[in-house]
Design a protein around this motif. Structure first.
Motif, PDB file in Angstrom:
ATOM      1  N   VAL A   1     -18.962  44.097 -43.626  1.00 38.72           N
ATOM      2  CA  VAL A   1     -19.797  45.221 -43.230  1.00 38.72           C
ATOM      3  C   VAL A   1     -20.849  44.700 -42.250  1.00 38.72           C
ATOM      4  O   VAL A   1     -21.242  43.538 -42.303  1.00 38.72           O
ATOM      5  N   TYR A   2     -21.301  45.572 -41.353  1.00 42.72           N
ATOM      6  CA  TYR A   2     -22.319  45.213 -40.372  1.00 42.72           C
ATOM      7  C   TYR A   2     -23.569  46.026 -40.643  1.00 42.72           C
ATOM      8  O   TYR A   2     -23.505  47.244 -40.856  1.00 42.72           O
ATOM      9  N   VAL A   3     -24.705  45.325 -40.649  1.00 37.57           N
ATOM     10  CA  VAL A   3     -25.988  45.931 -41.000  1.00 37.57           C
ATOM     11  C   VAL A   3     -26.847  46.048 -39.746  1.00 37.57           C
ATOM     12  O   VAL A   3     -26.967  45.091 -38.972  1.00 37.57           O
ATOM     13  N   ARG A   4     -27.421  47.228 -39.557  1.00 42.11           N
ATOM     14  CA  ARG A   4     -28.314  47.449 -38.417  1.00 42.11           C
ATOM     15  C   ARG A   4     -29.719  47.732 -38.918  1.00 42.11           C
ATOM     16  O   ARG A   4     -29.916  48.451 -39.903  1.00 42.11           O
ATOM     17  N   TRP A   5     -30.704  47.175 -38.166  1.00 40.38           N
ATOM     18  CA  TRP A   5     -32.132  47.384 -38.456  1.00 40.38           C
ATOM     19  C   TRP A   5     -32.828  47.615 -37.135  1.00 40.38           C
ATOM     20  O   TRP A   5     -32.547  46.942 -36.147  1.00 40.38           O
ATOM     21  N   GLN A   6     -33.725  48.593 -37.093  1.00 44.87           N
ATOM     22  CA  GLN A   6     -34.395  48.940 -35.848  1.00 44.87           C
ATOM     23  C   GLN A   6     -35.894  49.002 -36.078  1.00 44.87           C
ATOM     24  O   GLN A   6     -36.353  49.506 -37.105  1.00 44.87           O
TER      25      GLN A   6
ATOM     26  N   ARG B   1     -27.540  37.428 -41.701  1.00 47.62           N
ATOM     27  CA  ARG B   1     -28.469  37.056 -40.633  1.00 47.62           C
ATOM     28  C   ARG B   1     -28.455  38.146 -39.577  1.00 47.62           C
ATOM     29  O   ARG B   1     -27.416  38.442 -38.992  1.00 47.62           O
ATOM     30  N   LEU B   2     -29.613  38.772 -39.311  1.00 44.37           N
ATOM     31  CA  LEU B   2     -29.710  39.851 -38.336  1.00 44.37           C
ATOM     32  C   LEU B   2     -30.351  39.322 -37.060  1.00 44.37           C
ATOM     33  O   LEU B   2     -31.461  38.797 -37.081  1.00 44.37           O
ATOM     34  N   SER B   3     -29.657  39.473 -35.949  1.00 44.15           N
ATOM     35  CA  SER B   3     -30.143  38.973 -34.670  1.00 44.15           C
ATOM     36  C   SER B   3     -30.512  40.128 -33.753  1.00 44.15           C
ATOM     37  O   SER B   3     -29.944  41.215 -33.838  1.00 44.15           O
ATOM     38  N   PHE B   4     -31.439  39.862 -32.837  1.00 43.98           N
ATOM     39  CA  PHE B   4     -31.776  40.847 -31.815  1.00 43.98           C
ATOM     40  C   PHE B   4     -30.574  41.098 -30.917  1.00 43.98           C
ATOM     41  O   PHE B   4     -29.813  40.192 -30.605  1.00 43.98           O
ATOM     42  N   ASP B   5     -30.454  42.318 -30.442  1.00 44.40           N
ATOM     43  CA  ASP B   5     -29.410  42.650 -29.481  1.00 44.40           C
ATOM     44  C   ASP B   5     -29.969  43.662 -28.491  1.00 44.40           C
ATOM     45  O   ASP B   5     -31.040  44.226 -28.692  1.00 44.40           O
TER      46      ASP B   5
ATOM     47  N   ILE C   1     -33.334  46.362 -31.655  1.00 42.59           N
ATOM     48  CA  ILE C   1     -32.326  46.471 -32.718  1.00 42.59           C
ATOM     49  C   ILE C   1     -31.914  45.085 -33.184  1.00 42.59           C
ATOM     50  O   ILE C   1     -31.715  44.179 -32.392  1.00 42.59           O
ATOM     51  N   PHE C   2     -31.784  44.947 -34.515  1.00 38.15           N
ATOM     52  CA  PHE C   2     -31.198  43.767 -35.130  1.00 38.15           C
ATOM     53  C   PHE C   2     -29.854  44.181 -35.731  1.00 38.15           C
ATOM     54  O   PHE C   2     -29.721  45.292 -36.240  1.00 38.15           O
ATOM     55  N   TRP C   3     -28.894  43.302 -35.723  1.00 39.11           N
ATOM     56  CA  TRP C   3     -27.670  43.575 -36.471  1.00 39.11           C
ATOM     57  C   TRP C   3     -26.957  42.274 -36.786  1.00 39.11           C
ATOM     58  O   TRP C   3     -27.150  41.263 -36.125  1.00 39.11           O
ATOM     59  N   GLY C   4     -26.135  42.331 -37.840  1.00 38.65           N
ATOM     60  CA  GLY C   4     -25.391  41.147 -38.243  1.00 38.65           C
ATOM     61  C   GLY C   4     -24.340  41.496 -39.261  1.00 38.65           C
ATOM     62  O   GLY C   4     -24.307  42.611 -39.808  1.00 38.65           O
TER      63      GLY C   4
END
Length: 386
Positions: free
Chosen positions: A261-266, A290-294, A305-308
């Motif tokens: 699954v992929y998690v997004r955080w804004q 691990r959520l990285s900037f994109d 946005i972060f996602w990982g």
């Protein structure tokens, strides 16, 4: 150091043509006599100024020479070796010069065509400057500028220290600073994100560990009322297939056990350094995600946005599981729920990493690989950070 880089630039406009940097326009009118301009005026002993002659029609084969009692030798205005790249010709001030005011003339074939004065300031003890005045946030970076121009100072190995830094910073010789040959700097020196508010000493040592200069650095965390205190966080939300970052949702998402699954955080105002430590945790994950900037839609003005990716535990019992993201040094904690199924994921899940996330850029397309996410931190309306 930088505060001493003062320029007194005289600009002449002759017949509608700007004359500067050695360029020559039409002959000046009688009311516009030739004028000497000085870049980096008010030098200290050992520094240099840039000299240019404005409002003067130079004649081929007729050299211009600048003369002053403070110079070690006359300065040829057309000397290629002294070209400063836009600041006139370099005119060194000897380290032995005494502070004071000295006459300056420019001659053509022995005739004086312009006059001015050079004001030599007293020497200044070595100093270290930390960016501009004002407080810095924990986790940000700072720029250091060391001025070592003082009689008797030698060496070229210097290190900046502070308990605010993650490690000591080596100062490199700034070879571009032609007016001061004793300048050293260190750019983007990281500070710890766990710093407490306060004022921290910054000091410079030479190769033998002797302290050369000291300054102060103020650190202040975001406070209630600051735009970046709590940011503007949204999520966590989930997506499960390539290209579905924009369709991530915080509710009603189902994924099969053992899938990815992929998690997004804004967040409109991430804390400094969060791009290096943002994670999503869940009892359903084999390990924290691990959520990285994109930069999927930065050109449209979206918030950062972060996602990982996170792997769901194989054989996990079906049910609803919390997924939590903590940010802003613990001030923000948000939880969404992910449904794990025993069988296939009803079209939501995808075992592979997204190969690319597409975003239109200027009529074209930007491809961001999962392993090469681009970093964008916008700080709209944020209180100024020094």
């Amino acid at each position: 150091m930088r505060a001493n880089w003062q320029r007194a630039v005289a600009v002449g406009v002759c017949g509608g043509v700007l004359s500067c940097g050695g360029l020559v326009g039409p002959a000046a009118a009688d009311e516009d006599p030739p004028t000497i301009s000085q870049a980096f005026a008010g030098p200290r002993p050992g520094e240099a100024i840039g000299i240019d002659l404005l409002n003067y029609q130079r004649k081929p084969g007729v050299p211009l020479v600048a003369e002053s009692p403070v110079f070690a030798a006359p300065v040829r205005m057309d000397d290629p070796a002294g070209d400063t790249g836009g600041e006139g010709v370099k005119a060194p001030i000897p380290a032995s010069a005494e502070p004071g005011t000295y006459p300056l003339v420019v001659r053509a074939r022995g005739k004086i065509v312009a006059r001015d004065t050079i004001v030599v300031k007293p020497p200044k003890r070595p100093s270290i400057d930390v960016d501009e005045d004002g407080a810095r946030r924990p986790g940000t970076t700072v720029n250091l500028f060391f001025d070592d121009l003082y009689p008797g100072e030698t060496g070229n190995s210097f290190t900046a220290h502070s308990t605010a830094f993650t490690s000591p910073a080596r100062l490199a010789h700034d070879k571009q600073a032609w007016n001061n040959t004793r300048t050293f700097n260190a750019l983007n020196v990281p500070m710890s994100h766990t710093l407490k508010d306060g004022t921290y000493a910054v000091w410079v040592t030479d190769a033998h560990g002797r302290r050369k200069a000291e300054s102060r650095l103020e650190v202040r965390s975001a406070r209630p009322g600051d735009d970046d205190y709590l940011g503007k966080a949204e999520g966590p939300a989930f997506f499960g297939q390539s290209g579905r970052l924009f369709n991530a949702r915080a509710r009603g998402f189902t994924i099969a056990a053992g899938s990815t699954v992929y998690v997004r955080w804004q967040d409109a105002y991430p804390d400094p350094g969060e791009e290096e430590r943002m994670t999503a945790t869940s009892p359903a994950f084999r390990a924290p995600a691990r959520l990285s900037f994109d930069l999927p839609k930065g050109h449209e003005g979206d918030d950062p946005i972060f996602w990982g990716a996170a792997r769901i535990k194989p054989g996990l019992r079906p049910g609803s599981y919390p997924v939590t993201v903590v940010s802003h040094r613990g001030r923000v904690k948000k939880t969404s729920y992910l449904t794990v199924s025993q069988g296939s994921a009803r079209g939501d899940g995808d075992d592979g990493l997204p190969t690319a996330v597409w975003a239109g850029v200027g009529g074209g397309a930007l491809v961001l690989g999962a392993g090469a996410a681009a970093l964008l931190i916008r700080r709209r309306g944020r209180a100024p950070l020094a």
